[in-house]
Design a protein around this motif. Structure first.
Motif, PDB file in Angstrom:
ATOM      1  N   PHE A  43       0.775  -1.125  -0.009  1.00  0.00           N
ATOM      2  CA  PHE A  43       0.143   0.098   0.134  1.00  0.00           C
ATOM      3  C   PHE A  43       1.052   1.385   0.171  1.00  0.00           C
ATOM      4  O   PHE A  43       0.383   1.798  -0.862  1.00  0.00           O
ATOM      5  CB  PHE A  43      -0.785  -0.051   1.562  1.00  0.00           C
ATOM      6  CG  PHE A  43      -1.192   1.483   1.549  1.00  0.00           C
ATOM      7  CD1 PHE A  43      -2.585   1.417   0.461  1.00  0.00           C
ATOM      8  CD2 PHE A  43      -1.670   2.359   2.183  1.00  0.00           C
ATOM      9  CE1 PHE A  43      -3.647   2.466   0.532  1.00  0.00           C
ATOM     10  CE2 PHE A  43      -1.927   3.910   2.523  1.00  0.00           C
ATOM     11  CZ  PHE A  43      -3.378   2.933   1.245  1.00  0.00           C
ATOM     12  N   MET A  46       2.365   1.809  -3.331  1.00  0.00           N
ATOM     13  CA  MET A  46       1.583   2.326  -4.288  1.00  0.00           C
ATOM     14  C   MET A  46       1.548   4.125  -4.170  1.00  0.00           C
ATOM     15  O   MET A  46       0.904   4.216  -5.346  1.00  0.00           O
ATOM     16  CB  MET A  46       0.476   1.478  -4.593  1.00  0.00           C
ATOM     17  CG  MET A  46       0.515  -0.496  -5.025  1.00  0.00           C
ATOM     18  SD  MET A  46      -0.842  -1.219  -4.976  1.00  0.00           S
ATOM     19  CE  MET A  46      -2.183  -0.431  -6.664  1.00  0.00           C
ATOM     20  N   LEU A  47       0.473   3.733  -3.076  1.00  0.00           N
ATOM     21  CA  LEU A  47       0.791   5.384  -2.699  1.00  0.00           C
ATOM     22  C   LEU A  47       2.172   6.420  -2.818  1.00  0.00           C
ATOM     23  O   LEU A  47       1.474   7.491  -3.366  1.00  0.00           O
ATOM     24  CB  LEU A  47       0.264   5.529  -1.246  1.00  0.00           C
ATOM     25  CG  LEU A  47      -0.438   6.938  -0.230  1.00  0.00           C
ATOM     26  CD1 LEU A  47      -1.439   7.239  -1.195  1.00  0.00           C
ATOM     27  CD2 LEU A  47      -0.414   6.749   0.644  1.00  0.00           C
ATOM     28  N   ARG A  50       1.799   6.584  -6.923  1.00  0.00           N
ATOM     29  CA  ARG A  50       0.516   7.842  -7.123  1.00  0.00           C
ATOM     30  C   ARG A  50       1.030   9.223  -6.766  1.00  0.00           C
ATOM     31  O   ARG A  50       0.651   9.956  -7.659  1.00  0.00           O
ATOM     32  CB  ARG A  50      -0.661   6.889  -6.097  1.00  0.00           C
ATOM     33  CG  ARG A  50      -2.030   7.867  -6.465  1.00  0.00           C
ATOM     34  CD  ARG A  50      -2.441   7.903  -7.496  1.00  0.00           C
ATOM     35  NE  ARG A  50      -3.069   6.237  -7.682  1.00  0.00           N
ATOM     36  CZ  ARG A  50      -3.436   5.883  -8.891  1.00  0.00           C
ATOM     37  NH1 ARG A  50      -3.645   7.445  -9.911  1.00  0.00           N
ATOM     38  NH2 ARG A  50      -3.639   4.985  -9.046  1.00  0.00           N
ATOM     39  N   VAL A  51       1.850   9.573  -5.573  1.00  0.00           N
ATOM     40  CA  VAL A  51       2.234  10.948  -5.316  1.00  0.00           C
ATOM     41  C   VAL A  51       2.834  11.632  -5.935  1.00  0.00           C
ATOM     42  O   VAL A  51       2.821  12.104  -6.453  1.00  0.00           O
ATOM     43  CB  VAL A  51       2.466  10.649  -4.138  1.00  0.00           C
ATOM     44  CG1 VAL A  51       2.767  11.598  -3.994  1.00  0.00           C
ATOM     45  CG2 VAL A  51       1.570  10.443  -3.084  1.00  0.00           C
ATOM     46  N   ALA A 128      -8.489  -0.822  -0.258  1.00  0.00           N
ATOM     47  CA  ALA A 128      -7.583   0.447  -0.791  1.00  0.00           C
ATOM     48  C   ALA A 128      -6.437  -0.032  -1.221  1.00  0.00           C
ATOM     49  O   ALA A 128      -6.393   1.212  -3.157  1.00  0.00           O
ATOM     50  CB  ALA A 128      -7.265   1.077   0.595  1.00  0.00           C
ATOM     51  N   ILE A 129      -6.009  -0.844  -1.691  1.00  0.00           N
ATOM     52  CA  ILE A 129      -5.089  -1.321  -1.951  1.00  0.00           C
ATOM     53  C   ILE A 129      -5.330  -1.864  -3.580  1.00  0.00           C
ATOM     54  O   ILE A 129      -4.916  -1.322  -4.878  1.00  0.00           O
ATOM     55  CB  ILE A 129      -3.875  -2.594  -2.084  1.00  0.00           C
ATOM     56  CG1 ILE A 129      -3.151  -2.410  -0.909  1.00  0.00           C
ATOM     57  CG2 ILE A 129      -3.285  -3.791  -3.411  1.00  0.00           C
ATOM     58  CD1 ILE A 129      -2.298  -3.422  -0.438  1.00  0.00           C
ATOM     59  N   LEU A 131      -8.300  -0.148  -5.114  1.00  0.00           N
ATOM     60  CA  LEU A 131      -8.392   1.455  -5.730  1.00  0.00           C
ATOM     61  C   LEU A 131      -6.931   1.636  -5.551  1.00  0.00           C
ATOM     62  O   LEU A 131      -7.574   2.789  -6.982  1.00  0.00           O
ATOM     63  CB  LEU A 131      -9.543   2.523  -4.380  1.00  0.00           C
ATOM     64  CG  LEU A 131     -10.324   1.836  -3.870  1.00  0.00           C
ATOM     65  CD1 LEU A 131     -10.724   2.698  -3.306  1.00  0.00           C
ATOM     66  CD2 LEU A 131     -11.990   2.380  -5.520  1.00  0.00           C
ATOM     67  N   LEU A 132      -6.416   1.790  -5.270  1.00  0.00           N
ATOM     68  CA  LEU A 132      -5.494   2.573  -5.445  1.00  0.00           C
ATOM     69  C   LEU A 132      -4.695   1.903  -7.154  1.00  0.00           C
ATOM     70  O   LEU A 132      -4.246   2.745  -8.526  1.00  0.00           O
ATOM     71  CB  LEU A 132      -3.751   2.033  -5.281  1.00  0.00           C
ATOM     72  CG  LEU A 132      -4.390   3.503  -3.628  1.00  0.00           C
ATOM     73  CD1 LEU A 132      -2.566   3.081  -2.777  1.00  0.00           C
ATOM     74  CD2 LEU A 132      -3.603   5.201  -4.007  1.00  0.00           C
ATOM     75  N   ALA A 133      -4.966   0.621  -7.125  1.00  0.00           N
ATOM     76  CA  ALA A 133      -4.280  -0.003  -8.639  1.00  0.00           C
ATOM     77  C   ALA A 133      -4.940   0.270  -9.703  1.00  0.00           C
ATOM     78  O   ALA A 133      -4.294   0.370 -10.754  1.00  0.00           O
ATOM     79  CB  ALA A 133      -4.215  -1.285  -8.126  1.00  0.00           C
TER      80      ALA A 133
END
Length: 135
Positions: A43, A46-47, A50-51, A128-129, A131-133
């Motif tokens: 997580f 991946m965050l 994303r950032v 949440a993982i 969703l980020l993926a």
């Protein structure tokens, strides 16, 4: 009831209810915590991507490995390093016995809610993982 009491005590209670050695709950709890820690690391990774998308190139797979092989290798290495940390910190026999002793002091209606207490944060992190993926 703490999360650790629910995890280790719930595993002990369920296994001993089936007339098996309840101490297997320690192994199950340690594996669950290892997977939980690995999911937290995924997580965070991946965050981070994303950032700050250019950070993905630091974790790119070598040219000789396919994506699937690299994933297996990373998972094996991650599990191989995370499990001993869990095993020798929170997953010790002494801690397990303390968590189980505290868990067994609760009434049965509280004990039956232990799985919900464990699985709810797990599935929230899993969602949440995903969703980020996929977003």
């Amino acid at each position: 009831m703490t999360y650790m009491e629910a995890l280790y005590g719930g595993q002990y209670w369920e296994i001993s209810e089936n007339k098996k050695d309840g101490n297997l709950g320690r192994k199950n709890g340690n594996i669950f915590l290892t997977i939980w820690a690995m999911m937290c690391l995924v997580f965070i990774y991946m965050l981070l991507i994303r950032v700050y998308p250019p950070s993905a190139r630091f974790f790119s797979t070598p040219g000789a490995l396919s994506g699937r092989s690299a994933g297996k290798l990373i998972a094996l290495v991650l599990f191989g390093t995370t499990y001993p940390v869990i095993l020798y910190t929170v997953g010790t026999v002494r801690n397990f016995n303390t968590y189980v002793h505290n868990f067994l002091q609760y009434p049965d209606d509280v004990k039956k809610k232990a799985n919900k207490k464990i699985l709810l944060p797990f599935f929230i992190l899993l969602a949440a993982i995903f969703l980020l993926a996929f977003i």
